[in-house]
Design a protein around this motif. Structure first.
Motif, PDB file in Angstrom:
ATOM      1  N   GLY A  93      47.205  31.766  23.645  1.00  0.00           N
ATOM      2  CA  GLY A  93      45.711  32.148  24.374  1.00  0.00           C
ATOM      3  C   GLY A  93      46.104  33.030  25.610  1.00  0.00           C
ATOM      4  N   ALA A  94      47.321  33.232  25.877  1.00  0.00           N
ATOM      5  CA  ALA A  94      47.490  34.039  27.185  1.00  0.00           C
ATOM      6  C   ALA A  94      48.075  35.389  26.780  1.00  0.00           C
ATOM      7  CB  ALA A  94      48.575  33.408  27.982  1.00  0.00           C
ATOM      8  N   GLY A  95      47.286  35.842  25.535  1.00  0.00           N
ATOM      9  CA  GLY A  95      48.064  37.291  25.120  1.00  0.00           C
ATOM     10  C   GLY A  95      47.239  38.477  26.186  1.00  0.00           C
ATOM     11  N   GLY A  96      47.769  39.681  25.789  1.00  0.00           N
ATOM     12  CA  GLY A  96      47.284  40.739  26.552  1.00  0.00           C
ATOM     13  C   GLY A  96      47.833  40.949  27.937  1.00  0.00           C
ATOM     14  N   GLY A  97      48.645  40.328  28.338  1.00  0.00           N
ATOM     15  CA  GLY A  97      49.627  40.473  29.334  1.00  0.00           C
ATOM     16  C   GLY A  97      49.239  39.658  30.669  1.00  0.00           C
ATOM     17  N   ALA A  98      47.958  38.820  30.473  1.00  0.00           N
ATOM     18  CA  ALA A  98      47.801  37.894  31.694  1.00  0.00           C
ATOM     19  C   ALA A  98      48.215  36.575  31.391  1.00  0.00           C
ATOM     20  CB  ALA A  98      46.288  38.003  31.855  1.00  0.00           C
ATOM     21  N   ARG A  99      48.986  35.950  32.285  1.00  0.00           N
ATOM     22  CA  ARG A  99      49.401  34.600  32.247  1.00  0.00           C
ATOM     23  C   ARG A  99      48.392  33.756  33.198  1.00  0.00           C
ATOM     24  NH1 ARG A  99      55.523  35.259  33.199  1.00  0.00           N
ATOM     25  NH2 ARG A  99      54.884  36.765  34.585  1.00  0.00           N
ATOM     26  N   HIS A 161      37.302  35.455  38.806  1.00  0.00           N
ATOM     27  CA  HIS A 161      37.843  35.601  40.181  1.00  0.00           C
ATOM     28  C   HIS A 161      39.024  35.717  40.738  1.00  0.00           C
ATOM     29  CE1 HIS A 161      33.971  33.416  40.572  1.00  0.00           C
ATOM     30  NE2 HIS A 161      34.155  32.489  39.594  1.00  0.00           N
ATOM     31  N   GLY A 162      39.612  36.904  40.030  1.00  0.00           N
ATOM     32  CA  GLY A 162      40.861  37.478  40.605  1.00  0.00           C
ATOM     33  C   GLY A 162      42.115  36.561  39.580  1.00  0.00           C
ATOM     34  N   ALA A 163      41.789  35.651  38.820  1.00  0.00           N
ATOM     35  CA  ALA A 163      43.020  35.296  38.127  1.00  0.00           C
ATOM     36  C   ALA A 163      43.455  36.074  36.995  1.00  0.00           C
ATOM     37  CB  ALA A 163      42.546  33.769  37.666  1.00  0.00           C
ATOM     38  N   GLY A 164      42.583  36.755  36.545  1.00  0.00           N
ATOM     39  CA  GLY A 164      42.860  37.594  35.188  1.00  0.00           C
ATOM     40  C   GLY A 164      42.900  36.846  34.000  1.00  0.00           C
ATOM     41  N   ASN A 165      42.265  35.422  33.923  1.00  0.00           N
ATOM     42  CA  ASN A 165      42.225  34.771  32.735  1.00  0.00           C
ATOM     43  C   ASN A 165      41.078  34.005  32.987  1.00  0.00           C
ATOM     44  OD1 ASN A 165      43.595  32.058  33.623  1.00  0.00           O
ATOM     45  ND2 ASN A 165      44.972  33.789  33.835  1.00  0.00           N
ATOM     46  N   CYS A 186      37.675  42.063  32.968  1.00  0.00           N
ATOM     47  CA  CYS A 186      38.629  42.637  33.858  1.00  0.00           C
ATOM     48  C   CYS A 186      39.842  43.014  32.862  1.00  0.00           C
ATOM     49  CB  CYS A 186      39.177  42.113  35.024  1.00  0.00           C
ATOM     50  SG  CYS A 186      39.789  40.590  34.870  1.00  0.00           S
ATOM     51  N   GLN A 187      39.776  42.534  31.530  1.00  0.00           N
ATOM     52  CA  GLN A 187      41.171  42.799  30.710  1.00  0.00           C
ATOM     53  C   GLN A 187      42.344  42.257  31.271  1.00  0.00           C
ATOM     54  OE1 GLN A 187      40.124  44.232  27.586  1.00  0.00           O
ATOM     55  NE2 GLN A 187      38.225  44.360  28.587  1.00  0.00           N
ATOM     56  N   TYR A 189      43.416  42.033  34.517  1.00  0.00           N
ATOM     57  CA  TYR A 189      44.049  42.683  35.701  1.00  0.00           C
ATOM     58  C   TYR A 189      43.334  41.560  36.938  1.00  0.00           C
ATOM     59  CZ  TYR A 189      45.077  46.482  32.847  1.00  0.00           C
ATOM     60  OH  TYR A 189      45.843  47.318  31.881  1.00  0.00           O
ATOM     61  N   GLY A 190      42.341  40.966  36.801  1.00  0.00           N
ATOM     62  CA  GLY A 190      41.716  40.133  37.948  1.00  0.00           C
ATOM     63  C   GLY A 190      41.058  41.161  38.700  1.00  0.00           C
ATOM     64  N   THR A 191      40.863  42.429  38.565  1.00  0.00           N
ATOM     65  CA  THR A 191      40.003  43.216  39.315  1.00  0.00           C
ATOM     66  C   THR A 191      39.143  44.203  38.285  1.00  0.00           C
ATOM     67  OG1 THR A 191      41.621  44.912  39.912  1.00  0.00           O
ATOM     68  CG2 THR A 191      41.268  43.048  41.300  1.00  0.00           C
ATOM     69  N   THR A 192      38.027  44.648  38.688  1.00  0.00           N
ATOM     70  CA  THR A 192      37.488  45.603  37.954  1.00  0.00           C
ATOM     71  C   THR A 192      37.433  47.031  38.985  1.00  0.00           C
ATOM     72  OG1 THR A 192      35.341  44.931  38.708  1.00  0.00           O
ATOM     73  CG2 THR A 192      36.265  44.164  36.602  1.00  0.00           C
ATOM     74  N   ILE A 193      37.294  48.171  38.281  1.00  0.00           N
ATOM     75  CA  ILE A 193      37.182  49.607  38.815  1.00  0.00           C
ATOM     76  C   ILE A 193      35.612  49.872  38.747  1.00  0.00           C
ATOM     77  CG2 ILE A 193      37.991  51.590  39.167  1.00  0.00           C
ATOM     78  CD1 ILE A 193      40.823  50.944  38.290  1.00  0.00           C
ATOM     79  N   PRO A 194      34.776  49.687  39.543  1.00  0.00           N
ATOM     80  CA  PRO A 194      33.299  50.104  39.585  1.00  0.00           C
ATOM     81  C   PRO A 194      33.003  51.564  39.274  1.00  0.00           C
ATOM     82  CG  PRO A 194      33.617  49.209  41.556  1.00  0.00           C
ATOM     83  CD  PRO A 194      35.033  48.927  40.920  1.00  0.00           C
TER      84      PRO A 194
END
Length: 373
Positions: A93-99, A161-165, A186-187, A189-194
């Motif tokens: 469940g933690a794929g895609g680089g975010a843990r 909320h910035g956790a990335g997951n 956010c894919q 990353y924990g942040t988005t780029i508006p």
């Protein structure tokens, strides 16, 4: 609870691409940085949550089958898929680089690059400086690697909320199981780029041609690869550069060849100079060299000039210049020249031709002499 499809303004059979386009349109309209009103903020949260559910095929399927707004079933007899259980225990469940509890970094190391350069033998003697044009990824001048339009910055994702997951509870045979997956908004990353940078399309880097200055050391040879740390491509979001590898090819020379750190050449000598001896000057790769031919020099003899070869790759003592002698026998004689040769033959009482040690040709003999000198 509002219907997710109505929140996004799409039909229930909308494609994933249509759902994504609808979310992006509403997110740009309702984002707090653009529309600070309280109603807009609440709608933004609803839109984001709706997209989070409908963009996940499993959650959307459960929702379409009558599940609750969070994607799980409302009835007491419903169970989550066994894949969710295995993902929890085996880390799927933690794929895609975010843990869990740790968002991905947009900054990544750039790729290594390989450049091939062709040198002449002259360049190998002392080394050479080259300026090489390389097509590679460089830092975006507009955003300097931030990925954002100037004056803007990434914002904390409202969903994770910035956790990335994001975590969700799934009912299973083992009870309630909590799974964690990269945030779809956010894919991870924990942040988005508006407001992504329009120059680099939010990548923090662009393709460009740049000049790399290289000091190629002496003594390199064909096939050798030199590593230049940090001279490769810049990474995404201004991440550290990869390395640049330089693969060398040394072109063949018309006169000189190479054996280790020594230079080899062949000197053609006329028969009279071979008999009487002579002094001659030749052009080496780094200036003139004077050679002394002793009287009676033979084909295959090697003249060695110390320190006029190649500077080794690791060291400072140059190799030698070794010159193999090849006595040229005249093929056209006039009557007077022929008479002089015949007189010389009578006076020297030259022996008749005879068998001698076997040699595989003159150049093989020269090569053997080179190696043994």
């Amino acid at each position: 609870m509002a219907d997710h499809y109505e929140v996004l303004g799409v039909a229930r059979d909308a494609s994933p691409d249509e759902i994504k386009k609808a979310y992006r349109r509403l997110a740009r309209e309702l984002h707090p940085d653009v529309n600070p009103g309280e109603d807009a903020s609440e709608r933004f949260k609803l839109v984001t949550h709706a997209y989070d559910v409908l963009s996940d095929p499993e959650q959307r399927q459960r929702y379409d089958m009558g599940g609750d707004a969070a994607g799980g079933f409302g009835g007491a007899g419903g169970f989550g898929g066994f894949s969710d259980i295995f993902e929890t225990f085996f880390g799927g469940g933690a794929g895609g680089g975010a843990r869990a509890g740790r968002p991905r970094s947009r900054r990544e190391r750039g790729q290594d690059a390989l450049v091939r350069v062709t040198l002449e033998l002259d360049d190998v003697v002392f080394g050479v400086h080259r300026d090489i044009e390389v097509d590679t990824a460089v830092l975006c001048d507009t955003c300097q690697g931030s990925c954002c339009q100037p004056g803007t910055q990434p914002v904390t994702c409202d969903v994770c909320h910035g956790a990335g997951n994001v975590q969700r509870t799934v009912r299973s045979l083992l009870g309630n199981v909590v799974t964690s997956q990269p945030c779809n908004v956010c894919q991870g990353y924990g942040t988005t780029i508006p407001y992504p940078c329009t120059t680099c399309q939010g990548q923090g880097r662009v393709r460009a041609r740049r000049t790399v200055s290289l000091d190629i050391p002496a003594g390199v040879e064909t096939g050798l690869r030199l590593q230049l740390p940090g001279s490769g491509e810049v990474g995404p979001a201004g991440g550290p550069n990869g390395d640049l590898y330089l693969e060398v090819t040394v072109e063949a020379h018309d006169v000189f060849s190479r054996e280790g750190d020594d230079l080899l050449a062949t000197l053609e000598v006329s028969m009279p100079d071979a008999v009487l001896g002579a002094t001659t000057t030749i052009e080496s790769l780094d200036g003139t060299v004077e050679l002394e031919l002793r009287p009676g020099v033979q084909s295959g003899d090697v003249l060695t000039v110390k320190g006029r070869g190649i500077t080794p790759l690791r060291g400072s003592t140059r190799g030698d210049l070794r010159v193999g002698v090849h006595v040229v026998t005249p093929t056209r004689l006039d009557a007077k020249e022929r008479a002089l040769i015949e007189e010389l033959k009578r006076r020297t009482k030259a022996p008749a031709p005879r068998l001698a040690e076997f040699h595989q040709g003159m150049f093989a003999k020269l090569r053997d002499r080179f190696r043994n000198s």
